[in-house]
Every structure is written in structure tokens, then in C-alpha cells.
Design an enzyme around this catalytic site. Structure first.
Site: not given
Ligand SMILES: Cc1ncc(COP(=O)(O)O)c(C=O)c1O
Length: 391
Positions: A48, A134, A176, A180, A205, A208, A239
Site C-alpha cells: 500500500n 475494515h 470507508e 480496502s 475512514d 486508502h 499507506k
Molecule cells: C480501511 C482501513 N482502515 C484502517 C486500517 C489500519 O491502518 P494501519 O495499517 O495504519 O493500522 C487499514 C489498513 O490496514 C485499512 O485498510
């Protein structure tokens, strides 16, 4: 007696094996979209690191400088003595970048969701979440004790129907910005309208979307100028920004509340200076190079078009995430193995990460991939799918 714990573990792991669901750690020589290992070039479609910043010289220099100035650790939680000038700078910069009055940084994106959601709702409250959000948000809702209602993926009517039922307590909608595992986009305008109609809080969220969409990569909330209507945005530094950490963008009052109530913020050591400085350097790059996200999305579009023309199912993807749905768990592993033989790393995503029967390759496109890389990858994927009888 002493080997009993081992016995259930063995059985449980074997059960995962039997369903082709056992996960294993593999070590790679480098991070990023292209990996050099012992003279071999690997195309990594599982990273990512969208903007190819994780190994960028400018981020490395900023991180190194911060270590020299502040050391390797913050040494305490933010509320004790862990807040350094770098944390303040990062939060001011994130708030400006995203167009919100305030921002608060956390140890990771996972911790951001855990901390913020648990601070916003609790027992007796109601959370309305897109069916595909997520795992970090699902875990957060469970941690909060609030009641979880799931609405059909990206279906605003389904959300409205659920909000229409009488229920007690605060109401929070979760979605989101870019999903993801499907790579499709939430209809933010429509969700905002429903949130307003039912006077519900809305948290989006942007893990991405940050760094990719909107002005200077400010995200889809900023692109649609919805900061006044989306109660809080969430992002990760891990990411597109190439480092590690997470953050919330919100009102100053909500920031104060999170500082007081978000347990994943309070009961943990402050993010280390190197990570914070790297994130600030990434924001500098976004400010100076506003077209990185546009370039990335154009490359992803070309790649996706090639796969679609060949008859592969890329769902409604419209981002740097390109899923290729295979369906069967074993088949997706076999396709991924064939690609591995061609020095190509692609995640074989299986349940419970995605719904049963929708196992898929998940390709994330980064600026480290050239057009030629992506054409080659699309050809190899088609060939591997044909050989495995799934195309
Ligand atoms: C949509 C989403 N939210 C939150 C996270 C968590 O982020 P991090 O990897 O910084 O813990 C991720 C990825 O792992 C994600 O894809």
C-alpha cells in the site's frame, strides 16, 4: 498434561490448513512496489506504499534528523510527557491539509479507529456500518459496547431504513472512503444527506484515499468539501504517506474529547519522533507535488482496463486497489503461486477478510510500477488464471 494447549492449537491450525485458510508470515528484502533481492527484481502488487514514499530519500532524511534531535522513542504517553513539538506540528499540518479545524495522531490506523470509535459511542448507543468496513472498525465497535447494525454495501437506502427504526442513544455511521478489499468508492454525498436527515454522526475512514484523491491528496472528504458534514475523518500515515501511524481530523472540541476518552490514545506511548517527522516530510511532498494521486489513479485505470477487457472480474473498483475475484480459496492460492514464479507478489485474500466465495487477488498499484510493469503484470495474471481454469 503439559502438552494439552499444544494439542488444541495443532487441531485448530490443521482445520485452517484443510480450508486453505492458514496464513503464514513471509519475509521480504524490502518494502514498496518494486523489491530488489539478490539481484532479482520483484514486482510487488501487495504493497500500500501507493506514492512510493516508504523508501524516499526525503522521508529517510527527515526521520534520521528527528532521531538525532529527539532520540528513538517519545518515552511516555502523550498525556504524560510524551508530546514533542513534532507531534504538535504534525497535527497542525494534518488539520490544514484535510481542511478540518483539528487533528489528533495515534500509534497506527488500527489504534485510531479503536480509540476514536470507542470514545464516540458506548453501551446503549447505535452504530450503522457498511457491511464491508475494515476489521479495525468492527473491533472498535465491539470494544465500545455499542450495538452494531450493518447496512448493505454502499446502499444508502439500506442505511436509511435502519436509521428509520426507533433506537436509543447516540448514532454513528461508519464507512470507508475507498474500500480496502473492493477498491470501490463510498457515495459520500448521499451518505452525508442521510446522516443529516437522521442527525447521526458520520465517521469516514480515508485509509486508502488519503494522499491520493482531492487537492494535494487531501482525500475524498476534502475533494467534495464535506468537512462541515462528516463529523470526523480518519486516515493512516502507513499507506500513501509511506510511514507509520494514524490520525483523526475533527473539530477542536472533539479533539479535546478524544484526548480525554480515547483509550488507544491515552494508554500507549506517543508515536516515535522518526515516524512523526517522516509523516511531516510526506505532507511537504504532497504540498509540492499535487499531481501524484492523479498519476497513480491513471496508471491503475489502465491496468484495470486491461484485466476487464480480458474478462476478469475487478468488481466496481475505481481506485489504486484492483481486486480480481477468483472465488475459490485454493484456486486463488494457485494463481498467486504461478505469479510468484514470475517474480510477482500478489495478495491472495481469503475469508474472513472477504466474504466466503469471493477469494481474490488484491493488486495495489503504486508509483513504483511503470506502465510496462503493469502491462506485463496484467498479461501474467490472465495467463495464470487461464492455466488454473478460472478464466
Ligand atoms: C480501511 C482501513 N482502515 C484502517 C486500517 C489500519 O491502518 P494501519 O495499517 O495504519 O493500522 C487499514 C489498513 O490496514 C485499512 O485498510
Amino acid at each position: 498434561m503439559h502438552d494439552r494447549p499444544d494439542m488444541w492449537l495443532q487441531e485448530a491450525l490443521q482445520a485452517l490448513d484443510e480450508r486453505a485458510l492458514r496464513r503464514q508470515l513471509v519475509t521480504y528484502a524490502q518494502a514498496g512496489g518494486v523489491i530488489e533481492d539478490s539481484g532479482q527484481r520483484w514486482l510487488n502488487l501487495g504493497s500500500n506504499d501507493y506514492l512510493n514514499l516508504a523508501r524516499d530519500e526525503r522521508l529517510r532524511a527527515a526521520a534520521t534528523e528527528a532521531i538525532q534531535a529527539f532520540g528513538t522513542g517519545a518515552g511516555a504517553s502523550r498525556l504524560v510527557t510524551g508530546t514533542l513539538p513534532l507531534h504538535e506540528t504534525l497535527e497542525t499540518r494534518l488539520a490544514e491539509h484535510k481542511g478540518y479545524p483539528a487533528a489528533l495522531s495515534f500509534g497506527s490506523g488500527y489504534m485510531t479507529n479503536a480509540g476514536a470509535i470507542q470514545a464516540l459511542v458506548g453501551r446503549g448507543d447505535q452504530v450503522f456500518a457498511d457491511r464491508l468496513i475494515h476489521a479495525s472498525m468492527i473491533d472498535a465497535v465491539q470494544l465500545s459496547g455499542a450495538r452494531l447494525h450493518r447496512f448493505a454495501h454502499n446502499e444508502v437506502q439500506s442505511l436509511a431504513e435502519q436509521l428509520d427504526r426507533p433506537a436509543s442513544g447516540r448514532r454513528l455511521i461508519l464507512t470507508e472512503s475507498v474500500f480496502s478489499m473492493d477498491g470501490d468508492l463510498a457515495p459520500l454525498d448521499e451518505i452525508v444527506a442521510v446522516a443529516k436527515q437522521y442527525k447521526a454522526m458520520l465517521m469516514v475512514d480515508e485509509a486508502h484515499a488519503s494522499g491520493i484523491y482531492g487537492p494535494h491528496g487531501a482525500g475524498r472528504i476534502a475533494a467534495a468539501k464535506l468537512q462541515g458534514d462528516v463529523t470526523c475523518g480518519m486516515g493512516t500515515l502507513s499507506k500513501a504517506l509511506g510511514g507509520y501511524g494514524g490520525f483523526v481530523t475533527c473539530s477542536s472540541r472533539m479533539r479535546d474529547w478524544l484526548i480525554n476518552k480515547a483509550r488507544a490514545f491515552i494508554y500507549t506511548t506517543a508515536p516515535p519522533p522518526a515516524s512523526v517527522a517522516a509523516a511531516i516530510a510526506a505532507l511537504d511532498i504532497l504540498a509540492a507535488e499535487p499531481d501524484l494521486g492523479t498519476k497513480l489513479l491513471a496508471r491503475a485505470r489502465t491496468f484495470r482496463d486491461q484485466l476487464q477487457v480480458a474478462g476478469l472480474n475487478t468488481l466496481q473498483s475505481d481506485s489504486a486497489i484492483v481486486p480480481i475475484v477468483i472465488g475459490d480459496n485454493d484456486a486463488v492460492l494457485r494463481v498467486a503461486r504461478r505469479l510468484h514464479d514470475q517474480h510477482m507478489l500478489v495478495g491472495a485474500i481469503r475469508p474472513p477478510t472477504v466474504p466466503t466465495g469471493t477469494a481474490r487477488l488484491r493488486c495495489s498499484i503504486t508509483l513504483a510500477h511503470t506502465d510496462a510493469d503493469l502491462t506485463f503484470a496484467a498479461e501474467c495474471i490472465q495467463e495464470a488464471c487461464r492455466q488454473e481454469g478460472v478464466l
